[in-house]
Design an enzyme around this catalytic site. Structure first.
Site, PDB file in Angstrom:
ATOM      1  N   ARG A 151     -20.903  25.356  -1.720  1.00 15.20           N
ATOM      2  CA  ARG A 151     -20.094  25.713  -1.816  1.00 15.20           C
ATOM      3  C   ARG A 151     -19.166  25.160  -1.662  1.00 15.20           C
ATOM      4  NH1 ARG A 151     -23.336  27.275  -4.237  1.00 15.20           N
ATOM      5  NH2 ARG A 151     -23.927  29.288  -5.884  1.00 15.20           N
ATOM      6  N   SER A 227     -21.157  35.578  -7.128  1.00 12.14           N
ATOM      7  CA  SER A 227     -21.416  35.902  -5.690  1.00 12.14           C
ATOM      8  C   SER A 227     -19.705  36.265  -5.281  1.00 12.14           C
ATOM      9  CB  SER A 227     -22.091  34.940  -4.880  1.00 12.14           C
ATOM     10  OG  SER A 227     -23.205  35.081  -5.869  1.00 12.14           O
ATOM     11  N   GLU A 323     -16.461  33.881  -1.849  1.00 16.24           N
ATOM     12  CA  GLU A 323     -16.604  32.745  -2.440  1.00 16.24           C
ATOM     13  C   GLU A 323     -15.674  32.114  -3.522  1.00 16.24           C
ATOM     14  OE1 GLU A 323     -19.266  30.757  -5.243  1.00 16.24           O
ATOM     15  OE2 GLU A 323     -18.742  32.618  -5.593  1.00 16.24           O
TER      16      GLU A 323
HETATM   17  N1  EPU Z   1     -31.437  39.617  -1.719  1.00  8.86           N
HETATM   18  C1  EPU Z   1     -31.405  40.694  -1.179  1.00  8.86           C
HETATM   19  N2  EPU Z   1     -30.627  41.695  -1.867  1.00  8.86           N
HETATM   20  C2  EPU Z   1     -30.017  41.763  -2.285  1.00  8.86           C
HETATM   21  C3  EPU Z   1     -29.703  40.261  -2.972  1.00  8.86           C
HETATM   22  C4  EPU Z   1     -30.189  39.160  -2.140  1.00  8.86           C
HETATM   23  O1  EPU Z   1     -32.039  41.283  -0.461  1.00  8.86           O
HETATM   24  O2  EPU Z   1     -28.867  42.424  -3.560  1.00  8.86           O
HETATM   25  C5  EPU Z   1     -32.042  39.070  -0.846  1.00  8.86           C
HETATM   26  C6  EPU Z   1     -33.494  38.233  -2.055  1.00  8.86           C
HETATM   27  O3  EPU Z   1     -34.059  39.359  -2.286  1.00  8.86           O
HETATM   28  C7  EPU Z   1     -33.930  36.719  -1.974  1.00  8.86           C
HETATM   29  C8  EPU Z   1     -32.320  36.620  -0.894  1.00  8.86           C
HETATM   30  O4  EPU Z   1     -32.173  38.138  -0.751  1.00  8.86           O
HETATM   31  O5  EPU Z   1     -35.076  37.252  -0.835  1.00  8.86           O
HETATM   32  C9  EPU Z   1     -32.099  35.263  -1.746  1.00  8.86           C
HETATM   33  O6  EPU Z   1     -31.644  36.058  -3.296  1.00  8.86           O
HETATM   34  P1  EPU Z   1     -31.186  35.342  -4.815  1.00  8.86           P
HETATM   35  O7  EPU Z   1     -32.711  34.396  -4.271  1.00  8.86           O
HETATM   36  O8  EPU Z   1     -31.181  36.240  -5.519  1.00  8.86           O
HETATM   37  O9  EPU Z   1     -29.785  34.325  -4.218  1.00  8.86           O
HETATM   38  P2  EPU Z   1     -29.119  35.033  -3.582  1.00  8.86           P
HETATM   39  O10 EPU Z   1     -29.195  34.068  -3.008  1.00  8.86           O
HETATM   40  O11 EPU Z   1     -28.495  36.058  -3.510  1.00  8.86           O
HETATM   41  C10 EPU Z   1     -27.660  32.252  -4.362  1.00  8.86           C
HETATM   42  C11 EPU Z   1     -26.581  31.984  -4.628  1.00  8.86           C
HETATM   43  C12 EPU Z   1     -26.069  32.324  -6.203  1.00  8.86           C
HETATM   44  C13 EPU Z   1     -27.381  31.456  -6.955  1.00  8.86           C
HETATM   45  C14 EPU Z   1     -29.167  31.889  -7.078  1.00  8.86           C
HETATM   46  C15 EPU Z   1     -29.556  31.093  -7.159  1.00  8.86           C
HETATM   47  C16 EPU Z   1     -24.807  32.063  -3.176  1.00  8.86           C
HETATM   48  C17 EPU Z   1     -23.361  33.261  -2.594  1.00  8.86           C
HETATM   49  N3  EPU Z   1     -25.097  32.750  -4.548  1.00  8.86           N
HETATM   50  O12 EPU Z   1     -27.625  33.660  -4.487  1.00  8.86           O
HETATM   51  O13 EPU Z   1     -25.275  31.800  -7.060  1.00  8.86           O
HETATM   52  O14 EPU Z   1     -27.536  32.001  -8.100  1.00  8.86           O
HETATM   53  O15 EPU Z   1     -29.037  31.864  -4.786  1.00  8.86           O
HETATM   54  O16 EPU Z   1     -29.803  29.686  -6.143  1.00  8.86           O
HETATM   55  O17 EPU Z   1     -24.717  31.015  -2.926  1.00  8.86           O
HETATM   56  C18 EPU Z   1     -22.591  32.123  -7.573  1.00  8.86           C
HETATM   57  O18 EPU Z   1     -22.582  31.213  -6.842  1.00  8.86           O
HETATM   58  O19 EPU Z   1     -21.896  33.102  -8.278  1.00  8.86           O
HETATM   59  C19 EPU Z   1     -24.098  33.088  -7.601  1.00  8.86           C
HETATM   60  C20 EPU Z   1     -24.183  33.720  -8.193  1.00  8.86           C
END
Ligand code: EPU
Length: 327
Positions: A151, A227, A323
């Site tokens: 990012r 995010s 972010e």
């Molecule tokens: N999780 C939780 N609670 C939550 C959210 C997530 O426990 O409220 C856990 C999920 O269960 C999972 C892990 O965290 O085990 C990862 O969650 P998820 O796959 O939904 O992805 P994320 O890490 O929350 C990142 C990116 C997103 C992108 C997704 C999918 C960042 C800051 N965010 O989110 O990007 O769509 O992965 O690859 O890196 C963005 O940058 O605006 C964005 C939406």
């Protein structure tokens, strides 16, 4: 996020010449310039912007080379990112299909090195064309010159404000997506009984759109900037310590000594998920997304942000970093 004041001027640019002229005129008018794509990943203060907001609208998608293995494609910075992804998926090209459904424009994509579901822009990125505001000339920047990281890039780092991205060149592959797939995609494929050999870029795009739809709020209906925090990267030894208290904490390997912890998990575990603070709601589908429910302005957003970051810092010893860019 439907927060923030006005600008003195707003204008659209549709060509390199337009853009150069705006910068030249801005000097005469003594007005600062700030370029936006879709404006979906930024926060604006109530005082607004005392200058010219330029909406990047340089369009056009050109195939630069086409070999049996790959296609090199150049897209205008003003193209809508997801329209471009859809076009490339329709051509059976692989490399950006997992980044389906991301709001914003092609030109904004390198600024924060967008990424999702196992793909990152930098993986397919070749080069970009930009207007250099320091030298009042156009230049090409190769991948190594862009300083891509999670990012991050020079465009929001050291060289913030210097370059205006006008075109982006990517190299996409003529092959099927291959495992290992991001957890959520793997689950989707299993649920739909799609074997690894049958996976196509179309299937991945469809899966990502469905998963995003279920987890992430549509910014057109529920104002949000995706995010709101980056997933913090911490020392592995530090994460291992936390894991003794929170054995269910998800972690993603970054390198041998660092891991990434989902900010959404930290915020949820600090009991903010689904809660409304100062009119700002931590989204039910993913706690890392902050939705403007009925905030009265920037101060409310800032108060909600502080409440979340200080609680997370106290509980886990981790400082969350915002972010979206802030104007
Ligand atoms: N999780 C939780 N609670 C939550 C959210 C997530 O426990 O409220 C856990 C999920 O269960 C999972 C892990 O965290 O085990 C990862 O969650 P998820 O796959 O939904 O992805 P994320 O890490 O929350 C990142 C990116 C997103 C992108 C997704 C999918 C960042 C800051 N965010 O989110 O990007 O769509 O992965 O690859 O890196 C963005 O940058 O605006 C964005 C939406």
């Amino acid at each position: 996020m439907k927060i923030g004041g006005n600008a003195n001027y707003v204008c659209d640019v549709t060509s390199d010449e337009d853009l150069q002229q705006v910068y030249q005129n801005s000097k005469k008018l003594n007005q600062p310039v700030y370029v936006i794509g879709g404006g979906s990943n930024m926060i604006v203060r109530d005082t607004g912007f005392p200058g010219i907001i330029v909406r990047m609208r340089i369009m056009g998608v050109d195939i630069l080379s086409d070999t049996p293995e790959s296609v090199t494609v150049s897209a205008g910075a003003g193209e809508t990112w997801d329209v471009f992804v859809k076009q490339m998926v329709e051509r059976n090209l692989s490399g950006i299909e997992a980044m389906s459904g991301i709001p914003g424009t092609v030109g904004a994509a390198p600024v924060q090195n967008i990424g999702a579901y196992g793909q990152e822009l930098s993986n397919t990125f070749v080069s970009l064309e930009a207007y250099d505001t320091q030298t009042d000339s156009f230049t090409t920047l190769k991948k190594e010159e862009c300083g891509f990281a999670y990012r991050h890039s020079i465009f929001r780092g050291n060289e913030s404000g210097r370059y205006v991205i006008t075109r982006v060149t990517l190299q996409l592959l003529k092959k099927r997506p291959e495992p290992p797939f991001y957890d959520a995609l793997q689950k989707y494929l299993e649920q739909h009984q799609i074997g690894a050999m049958a996976v196509t870029v179309q299937i991945i795009r469809g899966a990502v759109l469905e998963i995003r739809n279920n987890k992430l709020p549509d910014p057109n209906r529920l104002p949000n900037a995706g995010s709101f925090f980056k997933n913090p990267i911490v020392e592995k030894v530090f994460a291992d310590q936390l894991l003794t208290t929170y054995p269910n904490m998800p972690t993603y390997t970054v390198d041998q000594t660092h891991v990434k912890i989902p900010a959404g998990w930290l915020i949820q575990t600090a009991n903010f998920k689904g809660r409304v603070l100062h009119g700002i709601k931590s989204h039910d589908g993913n706690a890392v997304v902050l939705v403007n429910q009925n905030a009265r302005g920037y101060a409310d957003l800032a108060a909600a942000r502080t409440e979340i970051t200080t609680t997370v810092a106290k509980k886990f010893g981790i400082n969350l970093e915002q972010e979206p860019l802030e104007l």
